[in-house]
Design a protein around this motif. Structure first.
Motif, mmCIF file in Angstrom:
data_model
loop_
_atom_site.group_PDB
_atom_site.id
_atom_site.type_symbol
_atom_site.label_atom_id
_atom_site.label_comp_id
_atom_site.label_asym_id
_atom_site.label_seq_id
_atom_site.Cartn_x
_atom_site.Cartn_y
_atom_site.Cartn_z
ATOM 1 N N ALA A 22 -30.175 24.336 -15.704
ATOM 2 C CA ALA A 22 -29.498 25.464 -16.326
ATOM 3 C C ALA A 22 -29.521 26.662 -15.399
ATOM 4 O O ALA A 22 -30.500 26.869 -14.666
ATOM 5 C CB ALA A 22 -30.169 25.820 -17.650
ATOM 6 N N ARG A 36 -25.409 21.462 -21.203
ATOM 7 C CA ARG A 36 -24.832 22.781 -21.482
ATOM 8 C C ARG A 36 -23.440 22.619 -22.052
ATOM 9 O O ARG A 36 -22.675 21.758 -21.609
ATOM 10 C CB ARG A 36 -24.772 23.602 -20.184
ATOM 11 N N VAL A 81 -27.438 25.782 -24.381
ATOM 12 C CA VAL A 81 -28.060 24.726 -23.587
ATOM 13 C C VAL A 81 -29.154 24.069 -24.421
ATOM 14 O O VAL A 81 -29.718 24.679 -25.333
ATOM 15 C CB VAL A 81 -28.671 25.266 -22.271
#
Length: 349
Positions: free
Chosen positions: A199, A215, A233
């Motif tokens: 992420a 995500r 996410v």
């Protein structure tokens, strides 16, 4: 009538907290307005020009529910009718200013600059997360020196996050991820998933997880100027693509680029989340991060507007990633075309 925005639509004119017992000047779709609250708390919106000598009413004062011109003292009620003229008992029956339909909903004050007979409050875009106690967050407004449609283009294609927001919400994986685009008469939708990838910094911080993540970015557009993003996410492999986002963090990011003029807009935005909803510090941190992201967008969009003005004959070509913005613009164009076919009534009440 301008060619860049429809008038028969509800536009966010202000945050609810901006409108009070002082006169607020705003220009919506090239219509200069003055907004205020009546003594019962309801918002009102009048044309910001006195019937007598066109002096802006916004430099006047409030007298109960009415606005008094700061030049010669004419007084106008919330429906636009003149209720007092100095030094005379008889009021000219033509003395009025335009009153705009106005509704307060979802923490915004909305105005309808077009035909008042068509101003159905049921058409106000539904943004339930702004009122839902299960969601928390806040937002702001910035004035952008650019056509509001450039903001919409920016939001309908989020691959720019890789390059414009690389230090916060963007990374290389995002720009290469596949996506799907859908559209309706007034809507457009773009869906993108980035699976089993690290992420970016902002989202890793929200999740509290540095490992691989899944995500999602789901962009929803409603013509002429409402976009909300479903973004978030979750740790990779915990079921988010199949519909279970419970192991992750989920946001609704509201974007309302209200056209002010043909080359300027009021950009209202808010970040709403369904986690840590009682943590005011988290709200402030997300708000600050969002402000930094919006400043990066503003820099690019205003530079783009200046370049467009310098190259008025340039023809743009679309890439695959432009599908969402293409459908959004077509929806706006259909609304404008419908108004051309049916001229708008603008008479005051």
């Amino acid at each position: 009538m301008t060619g860049s925005f429809p008038l028969n639509a509800w536009y966010a004119a202000a945050w609810d907290a901006e409108v009070g017992r002082t006169l607020l000047s705003r220009t919506i779709c090239n219509r200069k307005m003055v907004l205020y609250r009546r003594t019962d708390g309801l918002p009102a919106a009048l044309e910001d020009a006195c019937w007598h000598r066109l002096v802006p009413l916004s430099i006047g004062s409030l007298v109960g529910d009415d606005v008094r011109c700061g030049y010669h003292g004419l007084v106008f009620a919330p429906n636009g009718r003149c209720t007092h003229m100095p030094s005379q008992e008889t009021i000219n029956p033509s003395a009025c200013v335009r009153a705009f339909p106005v509704v307060e909903r979802h923490r915004f004050v909305w105005v309808w600059p077009g035909d008042p007979a068509l101003a159905d409050p049921a058409l106000i875009p539904p943004l339930p997360w702004l009122d839902d106690p299960e969601w928390a967050g806040d937002g702001a407004m910035t004035e952008v020196k650019a056509d509001y449609r450039l903001v919409i283009d920016n939001l309908m294609d989020l691959t720019h996050e890789t390059f414009v927001h690389g230090s916060s919400i963007g990374n290389a994986a995002l720009a290469e991820a596949p996506f799907e685009a859908f559209h309706g008469e007034r809507t457009a939708r773009v869906e993108r998933w980035v699976l089993d990838q690290p992420a970016p910094p902002f989202w890793a911080g929200q999740l509290g997880h540095d490992g691989p993540a899944d995500r999602w970015q789901i962009i929803n557009f409603l013509a002429p100027a409402t976009i909300y993003l479903e973004v978030g996410v979750a740790p990779a492999g915990t079921g988010a693509p199949e519909g279970d986002r419970s192991q992750g963090v989920d946001m609704r990011v509201i974007h309302l680029p209200t056209p002010s003029t043909d080359r300027t807009c009021y950009y209202f935005w808010a970040h709403m989340r369904n986690y840590r909803v009682h943590d005011q510090g988290q709200t402030r941190r997300v708000l600050a991060a969002g402000g930094g992201i919006m400043a990066e967008d503003e820099l690019v969009i205003e530079a783009q507007q200046r370049a467009i003005d310098d190259h008025p004959d340039h023809v743009f070509y679309n890439l695959n990633i432009d599908a969402g913005s293409m459908w959004a613009r077509r929806a706006i164009d259909r609304m404008i075309a419908a108004e051309v076919a049916a001229p708008i009534a603008v008479a005051a009440e």
